[in-house]
Design an enzyme around this catalytic site. Structure first.
Site, PDB file in Angstrom:
ATOM      1  N   ALA A  32      -1.974 -24.690 -44.137  1.00 44.15           N
ATOM      2  CA  ALA A  32      -0.518 -24.730 -44.349  1.00 44.15           C
ATOM      3  C   ALA A  32      -0.231 -25.886 -45.304  1.00 44.15           C
ATOM      4  O   ALA A  32       0.532 -26.803 -45.011  1.00 44.15           O
ATOM      5  CB  ALA A  32       0.243 -24.865 -43.035  1.00 44.15           C
ATOM      6  N   HIS A  37      -1.169 -32.844 -48.622  1.00 42.27           N
ATOM      7  CA  HIS A  37      -2.560 -32.404 -48.768  1.00 42.27           C
ATOM      8  C   HIS A  37      -2.981 -32.424 -50.243  1.00 42.27           C
ATOM      9  O   HIS A  37      -4.079 -32.862 -50.583  1.00 42.27           O
ATOM     10  CB  HIS A  37      -2.727 -30.958 -48.272  1.00 42.27           C
ATOM     11  CG  HIS A  37      -2.455 -30.754 -46.813  1.00 42.27           C
ATOM     12  ND1 HIS A  37      -1.384 -30.024 -46.357  1.00 42.27           N
ATOM     13  CD2 HIS A  37      -3.121 -31.167 -45.712  1.00 42.27           C
ATOM     14  CE1 HIS A  37      -1.405 -29.987 -45.033  1.00 42.27           C
ATOM     15  NE2 HIS A  37      -2.433 -30.674 -44.607  1.00 42.27           N
ATOM     16  N   ARG A 187       3.724 -29.344 -39.541  1.00 37.64           N
ATOM     17  CA  ARG A 187       4.576 -29.114 -38.362  1.00 37.64           C
ATOM     18  C   ARG A 187       6.070 -29.174 -38.689  1.00 37.64           C
ATOM     19  O   ARG A 187       6.884 -28.748 -37.872  1.00 37.64           O
ATOM     20  CB  ARG A 187       4.241 -30.112 -37.249  1.00 37.64           C
ATOM     21  CG  ARG A 187       2.907 -29.821 -36.585  1.00 37.64           C
ATOM     22  CD  ARG A 187       2.705 -30.623 -35.312  1.00 37.64           C
ATOM     23  NE  ARG A 187       1.546 -30.153 -34.554  1.00 37.64           N
ATOM     24  CZ  ARG A 187       0.316 -30.673 -34.630  1.00 37.64           C
ATOM     25  NH1 ARG A 187       0.077 -31.701 -35.417  1.00 37.64           N
ATOM     26  NH2 ARG A 187      -0.667 -30.168 -33.909  1.00 37.64           N
TER      27      ARG A 187
END
Ligand code: AMP
Length: 286
Positions: A32, A37, A187
């Site tokens: 995700a 990232h 999240r």
């Protein structure tokens, strides 16, 4: 970009690079993927001959009542992002390949794994250390990249690497934030619009604590109280796991504020648990 799913094949491929004297930069993720990232991925590409990213939602780092099942997954979207970024290898093993029947070996990083998040998520860092150790053995990277957002994770992994003499450079990269300061996180996708807006309180709380300290307030309990008040002033905050000042190495609450300190928060916004932190160098900044 090569996509590899079998650990043995990944290991042989990585060994080949290593034998040819090519350095591998490794970014472990649970997918995700967001800009947080991607900042790690870019750094791994810049600093190494070969970049490898893993996507594996690691079941053993989730507690029984946690969000393993509903953790956001977007394999195709992720692969596309990594391809566009020019990543060399994406490693996407399945659970049975990582934890075949009879798997019984775990890595336990004592003391620090039980602090902060570890106190609220028993077994979490054992799961993290175990999967990262296994991925390191498969990938044999020269450098591995982690985000400061998960500060305790970087401390646990660095300790594991040191204690077990793993020949790997652990590189910690800065936290990438949304415009309102919220740390990017997979999240965040759980948050509805109201909760998304409310979650800006986390970074605001960290900034205000940092400002208090820089203005000369060095009473730990006073700063901690201000942090709790700020968080509880936001009605969407349904619980505080911790919010305070910690030693960045031991993760203990120090008896006084001196030099580098960690300001860290873990809260629940509705049902979503979010964490964030900043490190300040008190001597330099005051
Ligand atoms: P995850 O997929 O949540 O396991 O995260 C994979 C890696 O990305 C970890 O090293 C995280 O610390 C890092 N990461 C996650 N969010 C951010 C962010 N907002 N900024 C920088 N690094 C991040």
């Amino acid at each position: 970009m090569q996509i590899i799913r079998i650990p043995r094949i990944m290991q042989d491929t990585a060994k080949g690079y290593s034998l040819r004297g090519k350095s591998t930069g490794f970014v472990p993720t649970m997918g995700a993927l967001h800009e947080g990232h991607m900042s790690l991925v870019r750094r791994a590409k810049q600093e190494n001959d070969i970049s490898v990213v893993s996507i594996f939602v690691n079941p053993i780092q989730f507690g029984p009542s946690e969000d393993f099942q509903k953790y956001p997954r977007d394999m195709e979207g992720d692969a596309e992002k990594l391809r566009r970024e020019g990543v060399d290898i994406l490693f996407m093993p399945d659970i049975a390949a990582m934890y075949p029947e009879g798997f019984v070996t775990y890595v336990e990083v004592g003391e620090i794994s039980g602090k902060l998040c570890g106190a609220f998520r028993p077994g979490h860092f054992r799961g993290v250390a175990t999967v990262v150790a296994k991925l390191f053995n498969i990938m044999k990277p020269v450098r591995a990249y982690f985000g400061q957002k998960d500060f305790q994770q970087t401390v646990v992994i660095s300790k594991m690497v040191k204690d077990l003499a793993m020949d790997i450079d652990v590189v910690t990269c800065p936290t990438i934030r949304e415009r309102d300061g919220l740390a990017m996180s997979s999240r965040n996708a759980y948050l509805n619009e109201g909760h998304r807006e409310a979650s800006a309180v986390i970074y605001r709380c960290l900034r205000e604590a940092s400002d208090l300290i820089k203005s000369g307030i060095i009473e730990i309990q006073a700063v901690k109280k201000a942090m709790h008040e700020e968080l509880l002033g936001e009605p969407a905050v349904s619980g505080i796991d911790y919010a305070g000042i910690y030693d960045p190495e031991t993760l203990n609450e120090p008896s006084e504020i001196k030099e580098a300190i960690l300001l860290a928060v873990a809260v629940r916004i509705g049902d979503t648990r979010l964490i964030d932190n900043i490190v300040i160098n008190v001597k330099k900044e005051r």
